[in-house]
Enzyme design. Structure first.
Site, PDB file in Angstrom:
ATOM      1  N   VAL A   1      31.763  43.703  30.320  1.00 29.09           N
ATOM      2  CA  VAL A   1      32.377  44.847  29.913  1.00 29.09           C
ATOM      3  C   VAL A   1      32.042  45.388  31.157  1.00 29.09           C
ATOM      4  O   VAL A   1      32.385  46.153  31.630  1.00 29.09           O
ATOM      5  CB  VAL A   1      30.297  45.645  29.249  1.00 29.09           C
ATOM      6  CG1 VAL A   1      31.135  46.682  29.155  1.00 29.09           C
ATOM      7  CG2 VAL A   1      30.428  45.322  27.763  1.00 29.09           C
ATOM      8  N   GLY A   2      31.035  44.614  31.962  1.00 29.20           N
ATOM      9  CA  GLY A   2      31.372  45.349  33.777  1.00 29.20           C
ATOM     10  C   GLY A   2      32.812  45.600  34.159  1.00 29.20           C
ATOM     11  O   GLY A   2      33.579  44.187  34.300  1.00 29.20           O
TER      12      GLY A   2
ATOM     13  N   GLN B   1      27.301  33.773  37.523  1.00 30.95           N
ATOM     14  CA  GLN B   1      27.182  33.967  36.243  1.00 30.95           C
ATOM     15  C   GLN B   1      28.231  33.094  35.062  1.00 30.95           C
ATOM     16  O   GLN B   1      27.765  32.574  34.170  1.00 30.95           O
ATOM     17  CB  GLN B   1      27.324  35.839  35.424  1.00 30.95           C
ATOM     18  CG  GLN B   1      26.315  36.567  36.513  1.00 30.95           C
ATOM     19  CD  GLN B   1      26.083  38.056  36.083  1.00 30.95           C
ATOM     20  OE1 GLN B   1      27.495  38.187  34.914  1.00 30.95           O
ATOM     21  NE2 GLN B   1      25.404  38.490  36.423  1.00 30.95           N
TER      22      GLN B   1
ATOM     23  N   ASN C   1      31.667  41.569  42.997  1.00 36.09           N
ATOM     24  CA  ASN C   1      31.842  41.407  41.314  1.00 36.09           C
ATOM     25  C   ASN C   1      32.456  39.723  41.373  1.00 36.09           C
ATOM     26  O   ASN C   1      32.022  39.558  40.373  1.00 36.09           O
ATOM     27  CB  ASN C   1      33.027  42.330  40.967  1.00 36.09           C
ATOM     28  CG  ASN C   1      32.161  43.845  40.585  1.00 36.09           C
ATOM     29  OD1 ASN C   1      31.221  43.749  40.246  1.00 36.09           O
ATOM     30  ND2 ASN C   1      32.753  45.072  40.915  1.00 36.09           N
TER      31      ASN C   1
ATOM     32  N   ILE D   1      24.067  51.747  30.351  1.00 36.77           N
ATOM     33  CA  ILE D   1      24.972  51.097  28.902  1.00 36.77           C
ATOM     34  C   ILE D   1      23.482  50.014  28.423  1.00 36.77           C
ATOM     35  O   ILE D   1      23.172  49.933  27.199  1.00 36.77           O
ATOM     36  CB  ILE D   1      25.784  49.823  29.622  1.00 36.77           C
ATOM     37  CG1 ILE D   1      27.326  51.333  29.647  1.00 36.77           C
ATOM     38  CG2 ILE D   1      26.254  49.574  28.536  1.00 36.77           C
ATOM     39  CD1 ILE D   1      28.070  49.837  29.758  1.00 36.77           C
ATOM     40  N   GLY D   2      22.580  49.668  29.355  1.00 33.02           N
ATOM     41  CA  GLY D   2      22.121  48.654  28.266  1.00 33.02           C
ATOM     42  C   GLY D   2      20.823  49.586  27.707  1.00 33.02           C
ATOM     43  O   GLY D   2      20.490  49.138  26.381  1.00 33.02           O
TER      44      GLY D   2
ATOM     45  N   ARG E   1      39.209  48.853  47.472  1.00 30.73           N
ATOM     46  CA  ARG E   1      38.984  47.931  46.022  1.00 30.73           C
ATOM     47  C   ARG E   1      38.815  46.525  46.300  1.00 30.73           C
ATOM     48  O   ARG E   1      38.324  45.978  45.831  1.00 30.73           O
ATOM     49  CB  ARG E   1      40.783  48.756  46.075  1.00 30.73           C
ATOM     50  CG  ARG E   1      40.308  47.838  44.581  1.00 30.73           C
ATOM     51  CD  ARG E   1      42.349  48.269  44.064  1.00 30.73           C
ATOM     52  NE  ARG E   1      42.501  47.084  42.371  1.00 30.73           N
ATOM     53  CZ  ARG E   1      42.467  48.343  41.161  1.00 30.73           C
ATOM     54  NH1 ARG E   1      41.279  49.102  41.726  1.00 30.73           N
ATOM     55  NH2 ARG E   1      42.303  47.623  40.187  1.00 30.73           N
TER      56      ARG E   1
ATOM     57  N   HIS F   1      41.736  46.779  31.113  1.00 22.68           N
ATOM     58  CA  HIS F   1      41.219  47.809  31.067  1.00 22.68           C
ATOM     59  C   HIS F   1      41.328  49.165  32.156  1.00 22.68           C
ATOM     60  O   HIS F   1      40.397  49.239  33.007  1.00 22.68           O
ATOM     61  CB  HIS F   1      39.697  47.593  30.710  1.00 22.68           C
ATOM     62  CG  HIS F   1      38.200  48.746  30.412  1.00 22.68           C
ATOM     63  ND1 HIS F   1      38.672  49.484  29.692  1.00 22.68           N
ATOM     64  CD2 HIS F   1      37.512  49.200  31.371  1.00 22.68           C
ATOM     65  CE1 HIS F   1      37.318  50.499  29.608  1.00 22.68           C
ATOM     66  NE2 HIS F   1      37.072  50.265  30.471  1.00 22.68           N
TER      67      HIS F   1
ATOM     68  N   ASP G   1      38.520  51.046  24.630  1.00 25.03           N
ATOM     69  CA  ASP G   1      40.232  52.056  24.731  1.00 25.03           C
ATOM     70  C   ASP G   1      40.909  51.955  23.269  1.00 25.03           C
ATOM     71  O   ASP G   1      41.261  53.181  22.663  1.00 25.03           O
ATOM     72  CB  ASP G   1      41.348  51.415  25.724  1.00 25.03           C
ATOM     73  CG  ASP G   1      40.756  51.102  26.953  1.00 25.03           C
ATOM     74  OD1 ASP G   1      40.716  51.787  27.699  1.00 25.03           O
ATOM     75  OD2 ASP G   1      39.609  49.854  27.715  1.00 25.03           O
TER      76      ASP G   1
HETATM   77  P1  NAI Z   1      24.429  51.049  35.993  1.00 27.28           P
HETATM   78  O1  NAI Z   1      24.959  51.522  36.982  1.00 27.28           O
HETATM   79  O2  NAI Z   1      23.876  52.412  34.708  1.00 27.28           O
HETATM   80  O3  NAI Z   1      23.375  49.548  35.335  1.00 27.28           O
HETATM   81  C1  NAI Z   1      23.522  48.797  35.810  1.00 27.28           C
HETATM   82  C2  NAI Z   1      22.924  47.789  35.502  1.00 27.28           C
HETATM   83  O4  NAI Z   1      23.836  46.654  35.819  1.00 27.28           O
HETATM   84  C3  NAI Z   1      22.245  48.056  36.728  1.00 27.28           C
HETATM   85  O5  NAI Z   1      20.153  48.759  36.405  1.00 27.28           O
HETATM   86  C4  NAI Z   1      21.657  47.295  37.517  1.00 27.28           C
HETATM   87  O6  NAI Z   1      20.610  46.685  37.963  1.00 27.28           O
HETATM   88  C5  NAI Z   1      22.385  45.832  37.141  1.00 27.28           C
HETATM   89  N1  NAI Z   1      22.924  45.100  38.018  1.00 27.28           N
HETATM   90  C6  NAI Z   1      23.746  44.916  38.807  1.00 27.28           C
HETATM   91  N2  NAI Z   1      24.239  43.885  39.371  1.00 27.28           N
HETATM   92  C7  NAI Z   1      23.195  42.649  38.325  1.00 27.28           C
HETATM   93  C8  NAI Z   1      23.363  41.289  38.656  1.00 27.28           C
HETATM   94  N3  NAI Z   1      24.661  40.633  39.158  1.00 27.28           N
HETATM   95  N4  NAI Z   1      22.801  40.729  37.056  1.00 27.28           N
HETATM   96  C9  NAI Z   1      22.488  42.050  36.388  1.00 27.28           C
HETATM   97  N5  NAI Z   1      22.273  43.093  36.515  1.00 27.28           N
HETATM   98  C10 NAI Z   1      23.191  43.704  37.199  1.00 27.28           C
HETATM   99  O7  NAI Z   1      26.149  50.873  34.968  1.00 27.28           O
HETATM  100  P2  NAI Z   1      26.510  51.476  33.033  1.00 27.28           P
HETATM  101  O8  NAI Z   1      26.873  53.385  32.781  1.00 27.28           O
HETATM  102  O9  NAI Z   1      24.842  50.473  32.426  1.00 27.28           O
HETATM  103  O10 NAI Z   1      27.602  50.063  33.099  1.00 27.28           O
HETATM  104  C11 NAI Z   1      27.494  49.301  33.432  1.00 27.28           C
HETATM  105  C12 NAI Z   1      29.201  48.594  34.009  1.00 27.28           C
HETATM  106  O11 NAI Z   1      29.844  48.450  33.182  1.00 27.28           O
HETATM  107  C13 NAI Z   1      30.078  49.299  34.927  1.00 27.28           C
HETATM  108  O12 NAI Z   1      30.656  48.568  35.876  1.00 27.28           O
HETATM  109  C14 NAI Z   1      30.901  49.959  34.387  1.00 27.28           C
HETATM  110  O13 NAI Z   1      32.135  50.128  35.254  1.00 27.28           O
HETATM  111  C15 NAI Z   1      31.388  49.312  33.416  1.00 27.28           C
HETATM  112  N6  NAI Z   1      31.393  49.993  31.269  1.00 27.28           N
HETATM  113  C16 NAI Z   1      32.567  49.080  31.249  1.00 27.28           C
HETATM  114  C17 NAI Z   1      33.027  50.235  29.862  1.00 27.28           C
HETATM  115  C18 NAI Z   1      34.630  49.580  29.625  1.00 27.28           C
HETATM  116  O14 NAI Z   1      34.871  49.729  28.947  1.00 27.28           O
HETATM  117  N7  NAI Z   1      34.391  48.056  29.683  1.00 27.28           N
HETATM  118  C19 NAI Z   1      33.474  51.346  29.561  1.00 27.28           C
HETATM  119  C20 NAI Z   1      32.029  51.738  30.725  1.00 27.28           C
HETATM  120  C21 NAI Z   1      31.344  51.346  31.644  1.00 27.28           C
END
Ligand code: NAI
Length: 327
Positions: free
Chosen positions: A131-132, A114, A107, A16-17, A100, A189, A161
């Site tokens: 977002v996470g 944070q 988290n 996502i970043g 779960r 979400h 959504d």
């Molecule tokens: P990704 O795994 O590609 O990237 C996540 C990054 O976060 C990784 O590079 C990881 O090293 C870093 N990270 C983990 N813990 C961290 C911390 N404590 N501090 C800083 N960086 C940290 O995952 P992606 O695809 O980018 O998704 C990120 C999150 O967004 C996931 O939790 C995913 O489920 C969520 N998501 C939420 C959506 C929403 O609608 N709210 C939609 C799609 C994804």
């Protein structure tokens, strides 16, 4: 010209970043006249920090006129210093065999740290978007860990959504997606979210009347929107990233710059609206103006909608109860 604002993004080297940072730096989030300083956070791990450096090299190579500065961080206590906007994208994904409860606990640790860091070092007006996943509960944890910041400055992303629902309605009615007004998504979400087009209009006409098909609503529309994330994973082999980044841009832009009376969906702490207990981080229809959002109040909730809202609320309060002892 305007003074630069500080935008922190966690998980900055993730999928996502990669879809998000270039759009923030180009001015799509805060306006084409607003310079930004990016405060990029990744886990301290050497590989992640190296990948982050690579992303920063590419940001440099874009020569964005609005990119006034860039920093790499491995610690939120430095990464969130004076930050005006914080997009908390990084989270612990569910690993194989992970329950779960383990996911929530992992988290909770991240978002407690944070939240505390934001509380200690961020701008007092910081706007936080989580977002996470689990996004609502992570936002709740961060809010509860930041007692010196205003609780309304913590939000969770329901916009993906909302946008998914809008596109499904556009396809069903054959009308342009931009013509849809007054759409709402209630709750978590997660697949339990309740996308609600009872109030929606297209060119002044009721969407509910145009569709006039409760079976489609219940058996096609809601499952399609609710399970869209899983369908993307199934098709792409990776989870939604560009659409998630796009939704984050939409959420922050609308919060910062206003919606001119239009409704959008944000996950925000309840003040008791619609019987949702105070502080539950819940998707509501909102309007925004002058950097503040306001929940749209007084909408009638029919029996079907109440059942949907009860279901997503039960899931959320279950998640919150699951982390209470960790706060
Ligand atoms: P990704 O795994 O590609 O990237 C996540 C990054 O976060 C990784 O590079 C990881 O090293 C870093 N990270 C983990 N813990 C961290 C911390 N404590 N501090 C800083 N960086 C940290 O995952 P992606 O695809 O980018 O998704 C990120 C999150 O967004 C996931 O939790 C995913 O489920 C969520 N998501 C939420 C959506 C929403 O609608 N709210 C939609 C799609 C994804």
């Amino acid at each position: 010209s305007k003074k630069p604002v500080r935008v922190a993004v966690t998980g900055a080297a993730g999928q996502i970043g990669y879809a998000l940072l270039f759009r923030i730096a180009s001015g799509e989030m805060l306006g084409k006249d607003q310079p930004v300083i990016l405060q990029l956070l990744e886990i301290p791990d050497e590989k992640a920090q190296k990948a982050l450096k690579g992303v920063m090299m590419e940001l440099e190579d874009c020569a964005f006129p609005l990119l006034a500065g860039m920093e790499a961080h491995g610690d939120p206590m430095t990464g969130f210093k004076d930050t005006d906007y914080a997009l908390l994208v990084g989270a612990r994904p569910r690993g194989p065999g992970m329950e779960r409860a383990d996911l929530l606990a992992a988290n909770a640790q991240i978002f407690t740290a944070q939240g505390k860091a934001l509380n200690a070092v961020a701008s007092r007006d910081v706007k936080v978007l989580v977002v996470g996943n689990p996004a609502n509960t992570n936002a709740y944890i961060a809010m509860k860990s930041a007692p010196d910041l205003k609780r309304e400055n913590f939000t969770a992303m329901l916009r993906l959504d909302h946008n998914r629902a809008a596109s499904q309605i556009a396809a069903k009615t054959g009308k342009p997606v931009a013509s849809i007004r007054k759409l709402a998504v209630w709750g978590n979400h997660s697949p339990t979210m309740y996308a609600d087009y009872r109030f929606a209009t297209i060119d002044g006409a009721s969407v509910k009347d145009m569709i006039n098909d409760q079976v489609w609503n219940k058996d096609v529309f809601l499952p399609t929107v609710g399970k869209r994330g899983a369908a993307i994973i199934e098709a792409r082999g990776l989870s939604s990233a560009a659409s998630a980044a796009n939704a984050a841009i939409d959420h922050m832009r609308d919060w910062a710059l206003g919606t001119n009376g239009e409704w959008v969906t944000m996950g925000v702490p309840s003040n008791g609206e619609y019987g949702i207990p105070k502080d539950v981080m819940f998707g509501f229809p909102v309007t925004t103006e002058g950097g503040q959002y306001k929940i749209v109040e007084g909408l009638p909730i029919d029996e079907f909608s109440q059942a949907c809202i009860d279901k997503t609320l039960a899931e959320l309060t279950g998640e919150q109860d699951g982390v209470k002892h960790l706060l």
